[in-house]
Design an enzyme around this catalytic site. Structure first.
Site, PDB file in Angstrom:
ATOM      1  N   ARG A 236     -41.264  42.702  65.257  1.00 34.96           N
ATOM      2  CA  ARG A 236     -41.849  43.595  66.249  1.00 34.96           C
ATOM      3  C   ARG A 236     -43.237  43.982  65.757  1.00 34.96           C
ATOM      4  O   ARG A 236     -43.436  44.257  64.572  1.00 34.96           O
ATOM      5  CB  ARG A 236     -40.996  44.867  66.431  1.00 34.96           C
ATOM      6  CG  ARG A 236     -39.728  44.661  67.255  1.00 34.96           C
ATOM      7  CD  ARG A 236     -40.048  44.359  68.728  1.00 34.96           C
ATOM      8  NE  ARG A 236     -38.864  44.163  69.553  1.00 34.96           N
ATOM      9  CZ  ARG A 236     -38.279  42.993  69.783  1.00 34.96           C
ATOM     10  NH1 ARG A 236     -38.757  41.875  69.242  1.00 34.96           N
ATOM     11  NH2 ARG A 236     -37.213  42.914  70.551  1.00 34.96           N
ATOM     12  N   GLU A 265     -48.020  45.528  72.782  1.00 31.58           N
ATOM     13  CA  GLU A 265     -47.990  44.384  73.707  1.00 31.58           C
ATOM     14  C   GLU A 265     -48.041  44.841  75.147  1.00 31.58           C
ATOM     15  O   GLU A 265     -47.420  45.846  75.480  1.00 31.58           O
ATOM     16  CB  GLU A 265     -46.701  43.578  73.479  1.00 31.58           C
ATOM     17  CG  GLU A 265     -46.733  42.815  72.177  1.00 31.58           C
ATOM     18  CD  GLU A 265     -45.445  42.030  71.932  1.00 31.58           C
ATOM     19  OE1 GLU A 265     -44.710  41.727  72.897  1.00 31.58           O
ATOM     20  OE2 GLU A 265     -45.175  41.749  70.763  1.00 31.58           O
ATOM     21  N   HIS A 283     -45.622  36.369  71.933  1.00 31.09           N
ATOM     22  CA  HIS A 283     -44.203  36.723  71.783  1.00 31.09           C
ATOM     23  C   HIS A 283     -43.293  35.597  72.303  1.00 31.09           C
ATOM     24  O   HIS A 283     -42.556  35.777  73.278  1.00 31.09           O
ATOM     25  CB  HIS A 283     -43.897  38.052  72.493  1.00 31.09           C
ATOM     26  CG  HIS A 283     -42.714  38.756  71.894  1.00 31.09           C
ATOM     27  ND1 HIS A 283     -42.598  40.122  71.805  1.00 31.09           N
ATOM     28  CD2 HIS A 283     -41.563  38.271  71.358  1.00 31.09           C
ATOM     29  CE1 HIS A 283     -41.450  40.451  71.246  1.00 31.09           C
ATOM     30  NE2 HIS A 283     -40.798  39.329  70.966  1.00 31.09           N
TER      31      HIS A 283
END
Ligand code: DGY
Length: 318
Positions: A236, A265, A283
């Site tokens: 993350r 993000e 991602h």
């Protein structure tokens, strides 16, 4: 029953839910914020969410019909688990199925960072390849180096297996030691976080995001890393202090980074985009056809189990 899916998922993945009303949403920019989520989840019995959807206490309160939140990801730091527990909402995720795909992505980024694959591609496309040169875009060897795995869970172990195949030694840091048989199979040594940072040629992050891992790789941690080290993050974004990372990459305090995830993000720190020693992906850890389809099927299995009153709910987190 009404099942709200916050974004389109691979077709066919939800066929198990065919007898229900399935409403799949699409957002032109980004994903739903809290208000949009409340809006689309009105009247829902089940919610299938993505990792950026803010499933907060406010959302759960505003949508009291929701019986299950099925997260289309293994990580669920976007969901207020305490609030779900308090309101009797089941939460599920998609563990296991994306382990190998995510480990492949970590290794893709690692190899790309170690061997300058992205700058090399740009160089060729720009028509700059005029002759073979002895010192052109030199990278670093993986073989003989040490990889430090932060979070030796399923994905961390899969990355460690790949690293062994590349001739690397493995050390790791976990809150509690991994199963001895896992340690033994990988020849992995449990070390303190500081030792991992100071001795690893590659630091690869595989921990979940929580209060203790948020900002774990900040200025102090980066300063402990070898100047030749590569940081890989497929976990993350918020595990890394992006501002501190930009400074470390810019000043060559570390050699390179491979990032699949970002602190905020889909925003990316503008400083990262100016650097040649970072390779980035949007991602994509679990982004293979088969994995994404299976993730949708797992969400459907969990939702179906809850809505049909089954005693066993697969992939249950809460
Ligand atoms: C996850 O599952 O948590 C990944 O980050 C996305 O698939």
């Amino acid at each position: 029953m009404r099942i709200v899916v916050t974004r389109p998922l691979p077709s066919g993945g939800l066929h198990l839910l065919n007898g229900h009303e399935i409403v799949q949403h699409e957002f032109s920019v980004g994903g739903p914020d809290e208000d949009q989520l409340i809006d689309i989840a009105q009247g829902a019995d089940a919610l299938i969410t993505l990792l950026s959807d803010p499933v907060t206490e406010r959302v759960l309160r505003a949508c009291p019909g929701i019986k299950v939140v099925a997260q289309y990801a293994v990580g669920y730091d976007n969901i207020d688990l305490a609030a779900a527990r308090a309101s009797g909402v089941v939460v599920t995720n998609t563990p296991g199925v994306l382990t190998e795909a995510t480990a492949d992505m970590a290794f893709a980024l690692l190899l790309a960072a170690a061997r300058n694959v992205a700058p090399a591609d740009r160089y060729v496309r720009a028509g700059e390849f005029s002759r073979w040169e002895a010192d052109l875009l030199l990278g670093s060897d993986l073989s003989g180096g040490t990889i430090g795995i932060v979070g030796l869970g399923r994905i961390g172990a899969a990355v460690a297996r790949r690293a062994i195949g590349f001739g690397m030694r493995v050390c790791y840091h976990n809150r509690s030691p991994a199963n001895p048989s896992v340690e033994q199979k990988l020849g992995a040594r449990l070390v303190s976080m500081n030792t991992l940072l100071e001795t690893s040629d590659v630091v690869s992050l595989h921990c979940s995001l929580n209060a203790s891992s948020r900002g774990l790789i900040g200025r102090e941690a980066l300063a402990r890393m070898k100047p030749s080290a590569i940081l890989v993050n497929t976990a993350r974004g918020a595990v890394v202090d992006e501002e501190a990372l930009v400074d470390a990459l810019r000043s060559r305090a570390i050699r390179a980074a491979g990032l699949d995830v970002f602190e905020d993000e889909p925003s990316v720190h503008p400083g990262l985009c100016d650097l040649d020693n970072v390779v980035m992906a949007p991602h994509l850890g679990s982004a293979t056809h088969a994995t994404r389809l299976r993730m949708a099927e797992m969400c459907a299995e969990a939702v179906q189990a809850v809505l049909s009153g089954a005693r066993h709910i697969p992939y249950r987190v809460v």
